[in-house]
Write a protein that holds these residues in place. Structure first.
Motif, short mmCIF file in Angstrom:
data_model
loop_
_atom_site.label_atom_id
_atom_site.label_comp_id
_atom_site.label_asym_id
_atom_site.label_seq_id
_atom_site.Cartn_x
_atom_site.Cartn_y
_atom_site.Cartn_z
N ALA A 262 0.57 -1.15 0.15
CA ALA A 262 -0.04 -0.11 -0.47
C ALA A 262 0.77 1.20 -0.27
N ARG A 266 1.07 4.39 -3.33
CA ARG A 266 0.76 5.70 -2.91
C ARG A 266 1.88 6.19 -3.36
N ILE A 280 -4.76 -5.09 -3.01
CA ILE A 280 -4.61 -4.80 -1.51
C ILE A 280 -5.23 -5.80 -1.10
N PHE A 284 -4.45 -8.24 1.70
CA PHE A 284 -5.36 -8.75 3.45
C PHE A 284 -5.85 -10.05 2.97
N VAL B 330 -6.68 -0.71 4.87
CA VAL B 330 -5.05 -1.22 4.72
C VAL B 330 -4.51 0.46 5.04
N LEU B 334 -2.18 2.43 6.80
CA LEU B 334 -0.96 3.63 6.67
C LEU B 334 -1.16 4.84 7.56
N GLU B 339 1.56 -0.37 13.30
CA GLU B 339 2.08 -1.43 11.81
C GLU B 339 1.98 -2.65 12.90
N ARG B 340 2.01 -2.31 14.42
CA ARG B 340 2.04 -3.54 15.02
C ARG B 340 0.95 -3.30 16.61
#
Lengths: 386, 340
Positions: A262, A266, A280, A284, B330, B334, B339-340
């Motif tokens: 992703a 971008r 995506i 996922f 997703v 971002l 991310e965790r």
């Protein structure tokens, strides 16, 4: 149904995370293919050993922590997320050590287990041969009894770490008159033995990860046979069982990969391309399915069941998902897809190439996707052999 | 950690399977396909077995269970291509009335839902059609960001001709008022619950399609051997098995996430429905291919599952729809940098 971690498991996760944070080298280690990289990786293994994180799944009596599969999976996940180095001790700690614990004599355990754990001895695996790949029982490397030694002649191939390893465990034919699966023995060989030559094979991704190993009148002590002479196939099945029943690849990796994809989309200005978004979303979903399936598998192991042919399903699942993910990455990179320089829009331009090409190995090693599908079709679905 | 079901949950699954095999056999389905009347016995028997009240609180005559208790029963309803509004009544309406209904609404509907005396169907804004509106005693409907529970006296249903005569669709005109409103805050749950339950049913359909195909290719001989011994056939079915088993894992997790009210439940549901639609879609295609000529006949039972499968792949959001939701998630993550 209870998909949560126990307080002990959570505490272990924190311990691992803290230790890795304090100890993982800030600079990426040089490639383990190079002499300095090999030494650096061995030092790292020794650091893990001193920290109590080598062979955590080994029983305490052999120096491990007796960690169950859930704790192993936690360790693997934290290890991945910490960006810690490649583990060159895996063949020894995951395959040879546990095989010795089942089939080795007391003397053999004394001789090798400690070195495997401390990374003083790095092991490699000598199963495949040029004419014995998927059809392993077709192997032809011979060992002939001569006084106090087995004399080995033949060739092994696709031997990971073969060029640098200290030891190799190999399948050799000790009775050429027996049917294919009989007459094979499982033998441990010191790579310094006279008559052994390991030649690195340059892989398609440019690395020298594996090697071919030639045996020319290499004399190996009789006591190095693990299990009974001519019963090596059974020992090898134990070894492959450990490979199969090891906790699967950490799912966190695939979720991270999708996030990376992703990010790349971008950076390339295709974030709103509906096809890219569909990929995506699909990747996922793949990563989620893998995560839950891996957890289900882990739970079965944790509750004392062993995996049969279902392990083949997990292998097909992750290896093919990897390939799809990195293929999408190359596409999203567009004209930069063939470029390795820093002009590329990816943070680490070589990352997608490295991952993509390595994913092409994943559907081949440890049983090709085709072999896995045969296993699933015959042993899960009960379809007749062809 | 135990990602598995209890002995009781498996026993209920087995009992459901036995009941569906007896009361909703392919021969029975064929009668429905030929225009035969529905058999009220099946629904009543499901009520007696406790299947309909699984998610209804004990004080209202239910079992007080959760989505994990229900998910294997939903799979079984798919394996049997059950011609009943199980998704709508059992997986959506029951728990939503229990969570958001007024005391009167709960008193009026929950005991009857649990016993099998009443059926409730649903309409989500994403679809103009309503399943089984002709036999529903009430309709749960989304309208202008509100939910209404409308008794059958207050809506009219017009039948739509469908490809699968054992899944009957209608358009409805409902009279909504303040009196029909169901408590707030549940608006987005209807579609999600439907997507989750449909994923579970699709997994059951996929299992049945695979079972039928395996049986066929084992017995069908060509070139002097079973066609199932050819790798070209084996590998398709092995791929289907991988997809179906991982799809089940995914849907089971979504059940767990719903039951425990975990924050990732919506994402888990979209992943489950996207994946289940794909997995079922794969075996839907290959089941017919592997059955070959006989599979393309009206006489063979295969098409009951082929058509139900294709219908449910689209119901409560297609794979494409849910993948778009996941992609959105997703990119959202971002932006949040987590991310965790």
């Amino acid at each position: 149904m209870d998909i949560s971690y126990s307080p002990e498991q959570i505490a272990f996760r924190h311990e691992v995370r803290a230790w890795l944070r304090a100890n993982v080298p800030e600079q990426r280690l040089p490639s383990s293919d190079t002499p300095e990289g090999w030494d650096a990786h061995r030092e790292w293994e020794q650091k893990l050993f001193e920290g109590g994180f080598a062979g955590i799944h080994w029983p305490r009596e052999y120096g491990g922590r007796g960690a169950g599969v859930v704790m192993q999976a936690i360790f693997e996940e934290e290890y991945l997320l910490a960006g810690a180095p490649e583990r060159i001790s895996q063949i020894g700690q995951n395959l040879m050590g546990p095989t010795l614990m089942v089939h080795g004599t007391e003397m053999q355990k004394q001789q090798w287990l400690r070195g495997i754990l401390s990374a003083e001895d790095i092991w490699s695996q000598g199963f495949s041969e040029p004419d014995a790949g998927s059809d392993l029982a077709g192997l032809r490397t011979r060992a002939v009894l001569d006084g106090d030694a087995w004399v080995i002649n033949g060739q092994k191939i696709w031997t990971s770490y073969g060029a640098n390893a200290d030891w190799i465990f190999a399948l050799v034919r000790t009775d050429p008159e027996s049917p294919r699966h009989a007459g094979i023995s499982f033998i441990a060989v010191d790579m310094k033995t006279e008559g052994i030559e390991a030649r690195p094979i340059r892989q398609l991704d440019g690395r020298a990860g594996f090697a071919e190993v030639f045996f020319t009148d290499a004399r190996v002590p009789l006591a190095n046979v693990i299990g009974d002479v001519n019963a090596g196939w059974q020992v090898a099945m134990t070894t492959l069982g450990f490979e199969r029943d090891a906790p699967s690849k950490p799912w966190a990796r695939y979720r991270r990969d999708v996030a990376e994809l992703a990010r790349l989309a971008r950076a390339r200005g295709v974030e709103n391309d509906p096809v890219v978004r569909d990929w995506i979303g699909a990747l996922f979903a793949d990563a989620e399915a893998y995560r839950h399936h891996a957890t289900r598998t882990l739970s079965r192991l944790a509750n004392g069941e062993s995996l049969g042919p279902e392990a083949s399903m997990t292998k097909v699942l992750w290896s093919e998902m990897e390939r799809r993910t990195y293929e999408a990455g190359l596409d999203v990179m567009g004209p930069y897809g063939e470029v390795l320089s820093t002009e590329s829009p990816a943070d680490d331009p070589s990352l997608w190439h490295t991952l993509y090409w390595f994913s092409r190995a994943a559907t081949i090693y440890a049983g090709t996707s085709e072999i896995q599908r045969n296993i699933i079709a015959e042993r899960v679905l009960g379809l007749p052999k062809g | 950690m135990k990602f598995d079901f209890t002995d009781e949950q498996y026993a209920l699954r087995d009992a459901a399977r036995e009941l569906f095999e007896k009361e909703s056999s392919p021969a029975r389905l064929r009668e429905l396909w030929g225009g035969g009347a529905r058999d009220a016995r099946l629904w009543r028997a499901m009520g007696e077995m406790g299947l309909l009240g699984l998610m209804i609180p004990e004080q209202f005559g239910g079992m007080g269970g959760d989505e994990v208790d229900l998910v294997l029963v939903l799979e079984e309803s798919g394996r049997a291509a059950l011609p009943e509004p199980v998704i709508e009544t059992v997986a959506i309406a029951g728990p939503m009335i229990a969570a958001g209904g007024s005391d009167d609404q709960k008193q009026e509907w929950l005991p009857r839902l649990a016993s099998g005396d009443a059926k409730v169907t649903v309409q989500v804004e994403a679809s103009p059609f309503v399943v089984d509106a002709d036999i529903a005693d009430a309709l749960l409907i989304e309208k202008d960001a509100a939910l209404h529970l409308v008794p059958s006296t207050h809506f009219d249903a017009a039948a739509i001709q469908t490809e699968d005569p054992s899944r009957r669709l209608f358009t409805v005109t409902a009279k909504l008022s303040d009196a029909t409103r169901l408590g707030g805050g549940l608006f987005s749950q209807m579609f999600l619950r439907g997507a989750w339950a449909t994923a579970a049913v699709l997994n059951g359909i996929a299992m049945r399609l695979l079972e039928m195909t395996v049986a066929h290719v084992k017995s069908r001989q060509q070139f002097g051997r079973p066609v199932g011994s050819f790798q070209a056939v084996k590998h398709k079915l092995a791929s289907a098995a991988v997809l179906i088993e991982s799809s089940r894992s995914c849907t089971w997790y979504a059940a767990y996430a719903l039951a425990k009210d975990l924050p990732d439940a919506p994402v888990a549901i979209s992943a489950a429905k996207a994946y289940a639609s794909e997995a079922e879609g794969y075996i839907n295609t290959e089941a017919l291919q592997c059955h070959a000529g006989i599979g393309f006949t009206w006489e063979h039972d295969l098409h009951f599952w082929l058509k139900r499968g294709r219908a449910l792949e689209q119901a409560y959001g297609s794979a494409r729809h849910h993948r778009a939701i996941l992609a959105h998630h997703v990119f959202d993550e971002l932006d949040r940098g987590s991310e965790r």
